[in-house]
Design an enzyme around this catalytic site. Structure first.
Site, mmCIF file in Angstrom:
data_model
loop_
_atom_site.group_PDB
_atom_site.id
_atom_site.type_symbol
_atom_site.label_atom_id
_atom_site.label_comp_id
_atom_site.label_asym_id
_atom_site.label_seq_id
_atom_site.Cartn_x
_atom_site.Cartn_y
_atom_site.Cartn_z
ATOM 1 N N GLU A 9 43.924 12.026 13.706
ATOM 2 C CA GLU A 9 44.621 12.406 12.463
ATOM 3 C C GLU A 9 45.714 13.420 12.813
ATOM 4 O OE1 GLU A 9 42.287 15.255 10.211
ATOM 5 O OE2 GLU A 9 43.191 14.651 8.307
ATOM 6 N N ASN B 54 48.798 12.384 3.868
ATOM 7 C CA ASN B 54 48.164 12.413 5.188
ATOM 8 C C ASN B 54 47.897 10.943 5.524
ATOM 9 O OD1 ASN B 54 46.514 12.752 7.402
ATOM 10 N ND2 ASN B 54 45.383 14.468 6.527
ATOM 11 N N LYS C 62 45.323 9.032 3.212
ATOM 12 C CA LYS C 62 43.993 9.667 3.054
ATOM 13 C C LYS C 62 43.655 9.884 1.585
ATOM 14 C CE LYS C 62 41.569 13.738 4.976
ATOM 15 N NZ LYS C 62 41.791 14.875 5.901
ATOM 16 N N GLU D 1 44.789 21.215 2.629
ATOM 17 C CA GLU D 1 45.182 19.802 2.438
ATOM 18 C C GLU D 1 45.451 19.490 0.976
ATOM 19 O OE1 GLU D 1 43.652 16.569 4.763
ATOM 20 O OE2 GLU D 1 42.290 17.953 5.752
ATOM 21 N N CYS E 193 39.613 11.237 8.655
ATOM 22 C CA CYS E 193 38.799 12.459 8.710
ATOM 23 C C CYS E 193 37.771 12.590 7.597
ATOM 24 C CB CYS E 193 39.693 13.684 8.792
ATOM 25 S SG CYS E 193 38.732 15.140 9.308
ATOM 26 N N ASN F 113 40.375 15.885 12.387
ATOM 27 C CA ASN F 113 40.505 17.282 12.829
ATOM 28 C C ASN F 113 39.408 18.016 12.078
ATOM 29 O OD1 ASN F 113 43.477 18.156 14.101
ATOM 30 N ND2 ASN F 113 43.565 16.311 12.845
HETATM 31 N N1 CDT Z 1 40.837 17.109 8.342
HETATM 32 C C1 CDT Z 1 39.702 17.082 7.587
HETATM 33 O O1 CDT Z 1 39.597 16.317 6.641
HETATM 34 N N2 CDT Z 1 38.738 17.948 7.934
HETATM 35 C C2 CDT Z 1 37.532 18.117 7.182
HETATM 36 C C3 CDT Z 1 37.029 19.515 7.319
HETATM 37 C C4 CDT Z 1 37.171 20.244 6.076
HETATM 38 S S1 CDT Z 1 36.504 21.882 6.206
HETATM 39 C C5 CDT Z 1 36.958 22.489 4.694
HETATM 40 C C6 CDT Z 1 36.405 17.184 7.581
HETATM 41 O O2 CDT Z 1 35.747 16.654 6.693
HETATM 42 O O3 CDT Z 1 36.125 17.039 8.775
#
Ligand code: CDT
Length: 319
Positions: free
Chosen positions: A52, A115, A132, A151, A177, A202
């Site tokens: 991502e 995203n 996303k 985000e 993600c 990420n």
């Molecule tokens: N990039 C992403 O969606 N990361 C989220 C972590 C969010 S922590 C508030 C995930 O679900 O991995």
């Protein structure tokens, strides 16, 4: 992990990235992607899954007010001048790829940010685009936090649904993600006969403010992808950006999961690493003809709240 003599193999790579520094340029990121693309091609892979937002550092960790500063993290065209070489090299090698990036689009005369991921086929043509749907974090400024997760401020929820594309002789779907934690993500694609879900992530393990959750970040990563694969009879290829990035720690564990729920391959580092597996797409069919024969066993008439409600309501029965 093969269905037997009728095996329908797709050799795939999860091309994990170590951290991307704020100072790293697009050209430097693309050079790293190119190196892994070539390594995967040399190992016989036909499809490579990158992470991502893999062209910049994970900028949603910072509150950014200046529009030009924010815009610098976004792509206005794909391929653009720095990314075109990736498409050309993939076509030369005959390898398809998934790429996650921040998309700046103009829709209805309005600037909109998503995203996004794209699916590029082995001729270098974009065959699919995904935006996303499940955006984690918050939109308000929380300066007391060492790292924010903005985000919800920087992106709109995706407006393209969860399509499945026929490409590379496979039914391929995409998500990004946080989407991997939601069963609806996989189920919508499974209802479209997906055989392999491609996803980049990420995932910081220092962002929730609850140590008891953060400490289980790796377990939850595996749990979500293994459950999604098994319950929906699909391969899942999850690729991390990982390691310590601008002080924030991102988990690794890029993995390729079979429709059995078994992990076929997993990264062992927190650096750039190519993880490869030979995936028999017929395994998806076998699980769909047995435990997960949807036409025989699903009861959608009982699932109304899944699409009718957003949040949970109280109990509906009397004890
Ligand atoms: N990039 C992403 O969606 N990361 C989220 C972590 C969010 S922590 C508030 C995930 O679900 O991995």
């Amino acid at each position: 992990m093969s269905a037997g003599r009728d095996a329908r193999p797709l050799v795939v790579a999860a091309a994990q990235m170590g951290p991307i520094a704020l100072s790293e340029t697009r050209a430097q990121c693309v050079a790293r992607l190119l190196e892994m693309l070539r390594e995967a091609a040399a190992a016989g892979c036909r499809l490579v899954v990158f992470p991502e937002l893999c062209l910049t550092t994970f900028f949603p960790r910072w509150w950014i007010e200046d529009e030009a500063e924010l815009d610098a993290f976004f792509e206005t065209e794909m391929p653009g001048k720095e990314t075109r070489v990736l498409f050309e090299e993939a076509a030369r090698l005959g390898v398809g790829f998934y790429l996650g990036y921040a998309e700046l689009a103009v829709e209805d005369g309005e600037k909109r940010r998503y995203n996004t991921s794209i699916l590029v086929d082995p001729t270098g043509r974009i065959v699919g685009r995904y935006r996303k749907v499940h955006l984690p974090g918050h939109a308000d400024h929380r300066p007391a936090r060492a790292f924010q997760h903005l985000e919800k401020k920087y992106f709109r929820p995706g407006n393209l649904g969860f399509p499945v594309w026929r490409s590379m002789d496979a039914n391929l779907g995409m998500c990004i993600c946080n989407d991997r934690r939601w069963p609806e993500t996989y189920r919508v694609m499974a209802l479209r006969s997906v055989e392999m879900v491609l996803l980049g992530y990420n995932t910081p393990n220092d962002h929730t403010g609850h140590a008891e959750i953060d400490d289980l970040s790796n377990f939850h990563n595996q749990l979500a992808m293994q459950a999604g694969a098994y319950q929906n009879a699909t391969w899942v290829v999850g690729t991390a950006k990982c390691g310590t990035e601008e002080g924030s720690h991102l988990i690794g564990q890029s993995m390729i999961v079979a429709p059995s729920g078994e992990v076929a391959a997993m990264a062992t580092t927190l650096e750039d690493e190519v993880v490869r597996a030979r995936c028999d797409l017929d395994l998806a069919r076998i699980y769909r003809e047995t435990y997960f024969n949807f036409a025989a066993h699903r009861e959608p008439g009982q699932y109304g709240p899944i699409t009718a409600q957003k949040g949970a309501v109280g109990p509906t029965g009397q004890g």
